[in-house]
Write an enzyme that holds these catalytic residues in place. Structure first.
Site, PDB file in Angstrom:
ATOM      1  N   HIS A 108      48.623  22.991  50.560  1.00  0.00           N
ATOM      2  CA  HIS A 108      48.189  23.629  49.313  1.00  0.00           C
ATOM      3  C   HIS A 108      49.240  23.572  48.219  1.00  0.00           C
ATOM      4  CE1 HIS A 108      44.373  25.484  50.713  1.00  0.00           C
ATOM      5  NE2 HIS A 108      44.922  25.198  51.878  1.00  0.00           N
ATOM      6  N   ASP A 134      53.197  23.724  40.624  1.00  0.00           N
ATOM      7  CA  ASP A 134      52.122  24.429  41.327  1.00  0.00           C
ATOM      8  C   ASP A 134      51.251  23.379  42.023  1.00  0.00           C
ATOM      9  OD1 ASP A 134      50.495  26.562  42.104  1.00  0.00           O
ATOM     10  OD2 ASP A 134      50.520  27.454  40.112  1.00  0.00           O
TER      11      ASP A 134
HETATM   12  P1  ADQ Z   1      48.650  30.646  44.803  1.00  0.00           P
HETATM   13  O1  ADQ Z   1      50.080  30.291  44.599  1.00  0.00           O
HETATM   14  O2  ADQ Z   1      48.393  32.025  45.243  1.00  0.00           O
HETATM   15  O3  ADQ Z   1      47.916  29.622  45.772  1.00  0.00           O
HETATM   16  P2  ADQ Z   1      46.544  30.176  42.669  1.00  0.00           P
HETATM   17  O4  ADQ Z   1      45.946  28.869  42.938  1.00  0.00           O
HETATM   18  O5  ADQ Z   1      46.729  30.450  41.229  1.00  0.00           O
HETATM   19  O6  ADQ Z   1      47.972  30.389  43.327  1.00  0.00           O
HETATM   20  O7  ADQ Z   1      45.602  31.262  43.286  1.00  0.00           O
HETATM   21  C1  ADQ Z   1      45.795  32.605  43.030  1.00  0.00           C
HETATM   22  C2  ADQ Z   1      44.536  33.395  43.363  1.00  0.00           C
HETATM   23  O8  ADQ Z   1      44.921  34.762  43.452  1.00  0.00           O
HETATM   24  C3  ADQ Z   1      43.470  33.268  42.306  1.00  0.00           C
HETATM   25  O9  ADQ Z   1      42.209  33.267  42.911  1.00  0.00           O
HETATM   26  C4  ADQ Z   1      43.684  34.528  41.468  1.00  0.00           C
HETATM   27  O10 ADQ Z   1      42.526  35.034  40.861  1.00  0.00           O
HETATM   28  C5  ADQ Z   1      44.219  35.502  42.493  1.00  0.00           C
HETATM   29  N1  ADQ Z   1      45.112  36.441  41.825  1.00  0.00           N
HETATM   30  C6  ADQ Z   1      46.259  36.167  41.190  1.00  0.00           C
HETATM   31  N2  ADQ Z   1      46.768  37.298  40.640  1.00  0.00           N
HETATM   32  C7  ADQ Z   1      45.911  38.283  40.934  1.00  0.00           C
HETATM   33  C8  ADQ Z   1      45.832  39.667  40.620  1.00  0.00           C
HETATM   34  N3  ADQ Z   1      46.747  40.284  39.853  1.00  0.00           N
HETATM   35  N4  ADQ Z   1      44.808  40.368  41.128  1.00  0.00           N
HETATM   36  C9  ADQ Z   1      43.873  39.760  41.852  1.00  0.00           C
HETATM   37  N5  ADQ Z   1      43.865  38.466  42.149  1.00  0.00           N
HETATM   38  C10 ADQ Z   1      44.866  37.732  41.697  1.00  0.00           C
HETATM   39  C11 ADQ Z   1      48.300  28.465  46.531  1.00  0.00           C
HETATM   40  C12 ADQ Z   1      49.044  27.357  45.768  1.00  0.00           C
HETATM   41  C13 ADQ Z   1      48.228  26.911  44.561  1.00  0.00           C
HETATM   42  C14 ADQ Z   1      46.830  26.467  45.009  1.00  0.00           C
HETATM   43  C15 ADQ Z   1      46.193  27.516  45.908  1.00  0.00           C
HETATM   44  C16 ADQ Z   1      44.902  27.004  46.538  1.00  0.00           C
HETATM   45  O11 ADQ Z   1      50.331  27.801  45.355  1.00  0.00           O
HETATM   46  O12 ADQ Z   1      48.863  25.854  43.859  1.00  0.00           O
HETATM   47  O13 ADQ Z   1      46.011  26.270  43.878  1.00  0.00           O
HETATM   48  O14 ADQ Z   1      47.062  27.887  46.985  1.00  0.00           O
HETATM   49  O15 ADQ Z   1      45.104  25.802  47.199  1.00  0.00           O
END
Ligand code: ADQ
Length: 465
Positions: free
Chosen positions: A162, A371
């Site tokens: 990921h 990311d």
């Molecule tokens: P993450 O690093 O966690 O994931 P991201 O892809 O942005 O990053 O996903 C975050 C998720 O958490 C989103 O669904 C978002 O809505 C939720 N989230 C973030 N802040 C929040 C908050 N304050 N309250 C509630 N929900 C919140 C890892 C990798 C990424 C990759 C994903 C999926 O680092 O690059 O996109 O896995 O593969």
């Protein structure tokens, strides 16, 4: 594999399906996997997130809900320290996000990582039936496939990373890098978020391992075994997410943000509190914007939602303190009695509430330094009103940038670039916003998480085994 072969997903953490709202707060992975398992009576194995009281890790706790069975184990204090806080989050995570300066290389944590992977293999192997398809996730469990093979597991096994895969020159800083990658070549299929990470992986296999690599098909052959490596950009659960706007909770959240900002434009950032997300650099860009355009403090309010994560790791405590300081500095310098330019919120929200906040915010700021993909960028787009959409400002270093070229692209390391992008977004005419949004929404809708899982699992079914 027949179309209805059972799916066994193995990942570090398991989100129990009924805690759906909380799943989002844990990261993008949880929601995505739940969707994959829903219709396949799947089994999801991983760590409960809890420390075992007895120090023993042999007990598997299972529960079935919403057609998904979860099987979780607790880990000992030492396992958590060495495997999770140590090797996974203090070595692999920073290194893979190009933060060699933050990466720690400790032999003990490396051993703990291998020990826990072995433990996972020992406990999950008896749960795997001969016809099951196994899908292992992420950097915590890179060697798991090889560990399962050594226990006689002949199933098709896929692996998805990921997070980014670093450039070869950087990756070779990892002691025992070769050992780690060799374990990956025991999977049938290895998936990456983008072509760029895939290219780096193939380059490493060819140049450092001397493997036979065919770029076209993604096949990597070493010691008579072939693994296929391909890019599978992850998406959001479009069906689920795009309907959230109909919920009362989303409308209330939207109203709440709109009424509190009054005539000012709300600009939003939503991220786990993680140094890869570029939060201090983002605040530097905002500070530069107000330096250049002090009068616009009455036009713009920035809302940063950032729930703490991995709080036991030192670099995460540092980033939290840095953000508090930078927020304080901007607000100290720019606030009026009736105007505070930055709101910094240290907690999670439900996806309904996030939808409402995204819709109320006319600028979405997604500026990671690195990311794998970044699902927040896609959620922001999905939450916009097509008749009056907001503008996404997106880092060129997010995996999502390759798929979303119609966002306003920035170099997150440059405060000037960020300040400029904010001005462009604030002043963008409706016509241009609509044009960009129409293109962005097409990608977010079509490249959704259902497509992602179907494509990966179809390929896993078809690659040579
Ligand atoms: P993450 O690093 O966690 O994931 P991201 O892809 O942005 O990053 O996903 C975050 C998720 O958490 C989103 O669904 C978002 O809505 C939720 N989230 C973030 N802040 C929040 C908050 N304050 N309250 C509630 N929900 C919140 C890892 C990798 C990424 C990759 C994903 C999926 O680092 O690059 O996109 O896995 O593969």
């Amino acid at each position: 594999m027949s179309a209805d072969a059972r799916l066994v997903v193995i990942s570090n953490r398991v989100a129990v399906p009924k805690a759906r709202g909380a799943a989002g707060a844990q990261g993008g992975l949880a929601g995505a996997l739940h969707s994959a398992l829903k219709n396949r009576q799947g089994l999801w194995f991983g760590w409960s997130g809890k420390q075992s009281e007895s120090g023993r890790t042999g007990n598997i706790s299972t529960q079935t809900s919403d057609d998904v069975t979860t099987a979780t184990i607790d880990l000992s204090e030492r396992d958590i320290e060495e495997y999770y806080n140590g090797y996974a989050n203090s070595t692999l995570w920073p290194l893979f996000h190009y933060r060699l300066d933050l990466a720690k290389f400790e032999r003990e944590t490396g051993k703990g990582y291998e020990r826990v992977n072995e433990r996972f293999a020992e406990l999950v192997a008896p749960l795997i039936e001969p016809d099951d398809v196994v899908w292992v996730h992420d950097y915590h469990l890179v060697p798991l496939g090889e560990r399962l093979r050594s226990r006689g597991c002949k199933n098709r096994i896929g692996f998805f990373l990921h997070i980014p895969w670093p450039a070869t020159r950087l990756f070779v800083s990892l002691p025992y890098h070769e050992r780690l990658v060799r374990t990956m070549l025991h999977y049938d299929l290895v998936g990456f978020q983008t072509q760029e990470w895939l290219d780096s992986f193939l380059h490493y296999c060819r140049e450092e391992l001397g493997a036979d690599v065919d770029e076209e098909s993604g096949s990597v052959t070493l010691d008579g075994r072939t693994t296929i490596a391909r890019a599978y950009p992850i998406g959001i659960d479009w069906e689920h997410f795009s309907k959230l706007g109909e919920k009362g909770e989303a409308r209330q959240a939207q109203q709440r943000l709109m009424s509190s900002t009054r005539r000012r434009t709300a600009m939003i950032g939503v991220d786990r509190l993680d140094y890869s997300k570029g939060l201090p650099e983002r605040l530097d860009g905002i500070s530069r914007f107000f330096d250049k355009h002090p009068e616009r403090v009455r036009d713009l309010v920035f809302v940063q939602i950032a729930p703490p994560s991995r709080e036991d790791v030192e670099s995460y405590q540092v980033i939290r303190a840095t953000l508090e300081q930078k927020t304080g500095q901007i607000n100290g310098a720019r606030s009026e009695v009736d105007v505070v330019p930055v709101r910094y919120v240290n907690r999670g929200y439900t996806h309904e509430e996030l939808f409402g906040f995204f819709r109320a915010a006319k600028i979405g700021l997604v500026t990671p330094l690195r990311d794998g993909m970044n699902l927040v960028a896609k959620e922001y787009i999905a939450a916009q009103d097509p008749e009056d959409p907001g503008v996404l400002i997106l880092s060129q270093f997010a995996g999502a940038a390759a798929q979303l070229p119609d966002a306003v692209m920035v170099n997150p390391h440059s405060p000037d670039d960020l300040a400029h992008a904010i001005r462009v977004a604030l002043d963008m005419p409706l016509e241009e916003r609509k044009e960009r949004h129409e293109k962005l929404i097409g990608t977010v809708r079509d490249d959704n998480v259902q497509n992602w899982t179907e494509t990966f699992l179809r390929d896993l079914d078809n690659v040579p085994h």
